[in-house]
Design a protein around this motif. Structure first.
Motif, short mmCIF file in Angstrom:
data_model
loop_
_atom_site.label_atom_id
_atom_site.label_comp_id
_atom_site.label_asym_id
_atom_site.label_seq_id
_atom_site.Cartn_x
_atom_site.Cartn_y
_atom_site.Cartn_z
N LEU A 21 9.50 4.87 3.55
CA LEU A 21 9.11 3.73 2.71
C LEU A 21 8.32 2.70 3.52
CD1 LEU A 21 12.31 3.22 0.52
CD2 LEU A 21 10.10 4.17 -0.17
N ALA A 22 8.73 2.44 4.74
CA ALA A 22 8.02 1.48 5.59
C ALA A 22 6.63 2.00 5.94
CB ALA A 22 8.82 1.20 6.86
N ILE A 24 4.73 3.75 4.16
CA ILE A 24 3.87 3.60 2.98
C ILE A 24 3.58 2.13 2.70
CG2 ILE A 24 3.77 3.93 0.47
CD1 ILE A 24 5.44 6.50 0.95
N ALA A 25 4.60 1.29 2.79
CA ALA A 25 4.48 -0.11 2.37
C ALA A 25 3.71 -0.99 3.35
CB ALA A 25 5.87 -0.69 2.17
N ILE A 26 3.88 -0.80 4.64
CA ILE A 26 3.26 -1.71 5.61
C ILE A 26 1.73 -1.62 5.58
CG2 ILE A 26 3.01 -2.17 8.08
CD1 ILE A 26 6.04 -1.66 8.30
N SER A 28 -0.17 -0.75 3.09
CA SER A 28 -0.57 -1.30 1.79
C SER A 28 -0.50 -2.82 1.81
CB SER A 28 0.33 -0.74 0.70
OG SER A 28 -0.01 -1.29 -0.54
N PHE A 29 0.54 -3.36 2.40
CA PHE A 29 0.68 -4.81 2.51
C PHE A 29 -0.42 -5.40 3.38
CE2 PHE A 29 2.49 -8.51 4.75
CZ PHE A 29 2.68 -9.34 3.66
N GLU A 31 -3.42 -4.22 3.84
CA GLU A 31 -4.68 -4.18 3.09
C GLU A 31 -4.73 -5.30 2.05
OE1 GLU A 31 -8.39 -3.35 1.75
OE2 GLU A 31 -7.45 -2.66 3.59
N GLN A 32 -3.61 -5.61 1.44
CA GLN A 32 -3.57 -6.71 0.47
C GLN A 32 -3.83 -8.06 1.15
OE1 GLN A 32 -3.50 -6.62 -2.88
NE2 GLN A 32 -3.67 -4.42 -2.60
#
Length: 138
Positions: A21-22, A24-26, A28-29, A31-32
């Motif tokens: 999960l980390a 995938i999420a890091i 993406s975060f 890039e945001q």
């Protein structure tokens, strides 16, 4: 006697799930965050464009960066931590504004933003906006 608790296998499975999960999420975060900084740079370029037009209505040429921002450009001052802003051309009929990424924004896929206006070459045509990463960066 019954023992309670987690087995080693259960803990390893939970750690693996959290790791996936980390992973995938890091990104993406991150890039945001870059996307929000890009949006801020485009907003500042629009603000600088309005300031240029305001300056030109009272002077014979478009202004330099220092002339159009002054000390009251809070939006501009906040965005300077991620982008370097510049006025590279300022004459009686043209100006070019650029926002060059710096710091943690340096490796951004959209690169440098440019807003150029040349009234003599293109009368009545709105300013030309470009980004290093192509059309989906504006």
């Amino acid at each position: 006697m019954k023992q309670s608790g987690f087995t080693l296998i259960e803990l390893v499975v939970v750690i693996a799930i959290v790791g996936i999960l980390a992973a995938i999420a890091i990104p993406s975060f991150a890039e945001q965050i870059k996307k929000s900084r890009r949006s801020e740079a485009v907003t500042v370029l629009g603000d600088l464009q309005l300031r240029q037009e305001r300056w030109r209505s009272n002077h014979t040429t478009y202004g330099t960066l220092a002339e159009v921002t002054g000390t009251t450009a809070a939006l501009f001052n906040g965005a300077q931590s991620n982008y370097d802003f510049a006025v590279t051309v300022n004459s009686a009929s043209a100006y070019t504004l650029t926002a060059t990424p710096k710091g943690s924004q340096t490796g951004d896929r959209c690169g440098t933003y440019t807003l150029a206006l040349d009234v003599s070459a293109r009368p009545g045509v709105p300013p030309q906006k470009t980004a290093g990463g192509g059309g989906n960066c504006l």
